[in-house]
Design a protein around this motif. Structure first.
Motif, PDB file in Angstrom:
ATOM      1  N   LEU A   1       0.835  -1.190   0.000  1.00 22.52           N
ATOM      2  CA  LEU A   1       0.000   0.000   0.000  1.00 22.52           C
ATOM      3  C   LEU A   1       0.877   1.250   0.000  1.00 22.52           C
ATOM      4  CD1 LEU A   1      -2.658  -1.099   2.619  1.00 22.52           C
ATOM      5  CD2 LEU A   1      -2.901  -1.087   0.142  1.00 22.52           C
ATOM      6  N   ALA A   2       1.326   1.598  -1.153  1.00 15.70           N
ATOM      7  CA  ALA A   2       2.241   2.724  -1.262  1.00 15.70           C
ATOM      8  C   ALA A   2       1.601   3.925  -1.946  1.00 15.70           C
ATOM      9  CB  ALA A   2       3.483   2.289  -2.034  1.00 15.70           C
ATOM     10  N   ARG A   3       0.306   3.986  -1.959  1.00 17.18           N
ATOM     11  CA  ARG A   3      -0.363   5.127  -2.573  1.00 17.18           C
ATOM     12  C   ARG A   3      -0.169   6.378  -1.735  1.00 17.18           C
ATOM     13  NH1 ARG A   3      -5.024   1.149  -3.587  1.00 17.18           N
ATOM     14  NH2 ARG A   3      -5.329   1.519  -1.396  1.00 17.18           N
ATOM     15  N   GLN A   4      -0.423   7.523  -2.358  1.00 11.49           N
ATOM     16  CA  GLN A   4      -0.262   8.802  -1.673  1.00 11.49           C
ATOM     17  C   GLN A   4      -1.135   8.879  -0.417  1.00 11.49           C
ATOM     18  OE1 GLN A   4      -1.242  12.139  -4.126  1.00 11.49           O
ATOM     19  NE2 GLN A   4      -0.684  13.633  -2.596  1.00 11.49           N
ATOM     20  N   ARG A   5      -2.330   8.331  -0.481  1.00  8.99           N
ATOM     21  CA  ARG A   5      -3.238   8.385   0.669  1.00  8.99           C
ATOM     22  C   ARG A   5      -3.262   7.064   1.426  1.00  8.99           C
ATOM     23  NH1 ARG A   5      -7.864  12.714  -0.579  1.00  8.99           N
ATOM     24  NH2 ARG A   5      -6.488  14.178  -1.565  1.00  8.99           N
ATOM     25  N   SER A   6      -2.109   6.470   1.551  1.00 10.65           N
ATOM     26  CA  SER A   6      -1.932   5.285   2.387  1.00 10.65           C
ATOM     27  C   SER A   6      -1.222   5.740   3.661  1.00 10.65           C
ATOM     28  CB  SER A   6      -1.063   4.247   1.663  1.00 10.65           C
ATOM     29  OG  SER A   6       0.252   4.751   1.471  1.00 10.65           O
ATOM     30  N   LEU A   7      -1.116   4.865   4.645  1.00 14.20           N
ATOM     31  CA  LEU A   7      -0.376   5.229   5.851  1.00 14.20           C
ATOM     32  C   LEU A   7       1.060   5.590   5.482  1.00 14.20           C
ATOM     33  CD1 LEU A   7      -0.231   5.609   8.877  1.00 14.20           C
ATOM     34  CD2 LEU A   7       0.217   3.160   9.102  1.00 14.20           C
ATOM     35  N   ARG A   8       1.658   4.800   4.616  1.00 13.07           N
ATOM     36  CA  ARG A   8       3.016   5.089   4.142  1.00 13.07           C
ATOM     37  C   ARG A   8       3.059   6.471   3.490  1.00 13.07           C
ATOM     38  NH1 ARG A   8       7.046   1.530   2.537  1.00 13.07           N
ATOM     39  NH2 ARG A   8       8.720   2.618   1.487  1.00 13.07           N
ATOM     40  N   GLY A   9       2.094   6.778   2.634  1.00  7.99           N
ATOM     41  CA  GLY A   9       2.053   8.060   1.947  1.00  7.99           C
ATOM     42  C   GLY A   9       1.955   9.233   2.905  1.00  7.99           C
ATOM     43  N   PHE A  10       1.096   9.108   3.921  1.00  9.23           N
ATOM     44  CA  PHE A  10       0.957  10.182   4.911  1.00  9.23           C
ATOM     45  C   PHE A  10       2.259  10.384   5.686  1.00  9.23           C
ATOM     46  CE2 PHE A  10      -3.702   9.354   4.598  1.00  9.23           C
ATOM     47  CZ  PHE A  10      -4.081  10.645   4.252  1.00  9.23           C
ATOM     48  N   LEU A  11       2.886   9.289   6.094  1.00  9.54           N
ATOM     49  CA  LEU A  11       4.131   9.401   6.852  1.00  9.54           C
ATOM     50  C   LEU A  11       5.259   9.990   6.008  1.00  9.54           C
ATOM     51  CD1 LEU A  11       3.992   6.069   8.871  1.00  9.54           C
ATOM     52  CD2 LEU A  11       3.734   8.386   9.770  1.00  9.54           C
ATOM     53  N   GLU A  12       5.368   9.541   4.773  1.00  9.81           N
ATOM     54  CA  GLU A  12       6.409  10.089   3.905  1.00  9.81           C
ATOM     55  C   GLU A  12       6.165  11.565   3.607  1.00  9.81           C
ATOM     56  OE1 GLU A  12       6.452   7.305   0.628  1.00  9.81           O
ATOM     57  OE2 GLU A  12       8.015   6.102   1.601  1.00  9.81           O
ATOM     58  N   ALA A  13       4.900  11.949   3.404  1.00  6.95           N
ATOM     59  CA  ALA A  13       4.571  13.357   3.152  1.00  6.95           C
ATOM     60  C   ALA A  13       4.926  14.234   4.350  1.00  6.95           C
ATOM     61  CB  ALA A  13       3.091  13.501   2.807  1.00  6.95           C
ATOM     62  N   ALA A  14       4.892  13.657   5.543  1.00  8.70           N
ATOM     63  CA  ALA A  14       5.235  14.401   6.760  1.00  8.70           C
ATOM     64  C   ALA A  14       6.739  14.392   7.019  1.00  8.70           C
ATOM     65  CB  ALA A  14       4.498  13.808   7.962  1.00  8.70           C
ATOM     66  N   GLY A  15       7.505  13.746   6.137  1.00 10.44           N
ATOM     67  CA  GLY A  15       8.959  13.769   6.252  1.00 10.44           C
ATOM     68  C   GLY A  15       9.582  12.568   6.933  1.00 10.44           C
TER      69      GLY A  15
END
Length: 103
Positions: A1-15
């Motif tokens: 689940l590497a989409r922008q609105r996945s948990l991974r996506g949220f964490l990566e967007a936050a740095g």
């Protein structure tokens, strides 16, 4: 689940750095757990009612970093639940944890 609105996506967007860096790659050997998910994960094939997160020591021990992570995770969980959890998932999860009489 590497989409922008996945948990991974949220964490990566936050740095934050998320492991494994390649979402299709192998896990880091030191973080290859999964016991919680295997033992307490979804009780039905079409649902998601458990997540396991390994948090690096500096994020756990520094109060400011920990507070920021908590806020980012809370935002991500609420966002994900509002997008992907249906009434079946929410009802089943609530009943399994709190019993039908409290719902």
């Amino acid at each position: 689940l590497a989409r922008q609105r996945s948990l991974r996506g949220f964490l990566e967007a936050a740095g934050y750095t998320v492991s494994p860096r390649d979402p299709n790659g192998p896990e880091v050997p030191a973080l290859s757990g999964g016991f919680t998910i295997k033992a307490y994960g979804s009780s039905h094939a079409d649902g998601l009612d458990a997540m396991q997160i390994e948090v690096a020591t500096p994020l756990r021990t520094d109060p400011l970093k920990r507070q920021r992570l908590i806020e980012v995770l809370a935002f991500a969980f609420v966002n994900l639940a509002s997008r992907y959890a249906d009434s079946h998932t929410l009802t089943a999860a609530h009943h399994s944890r709190f019993g039908a009489s409290r719902f």
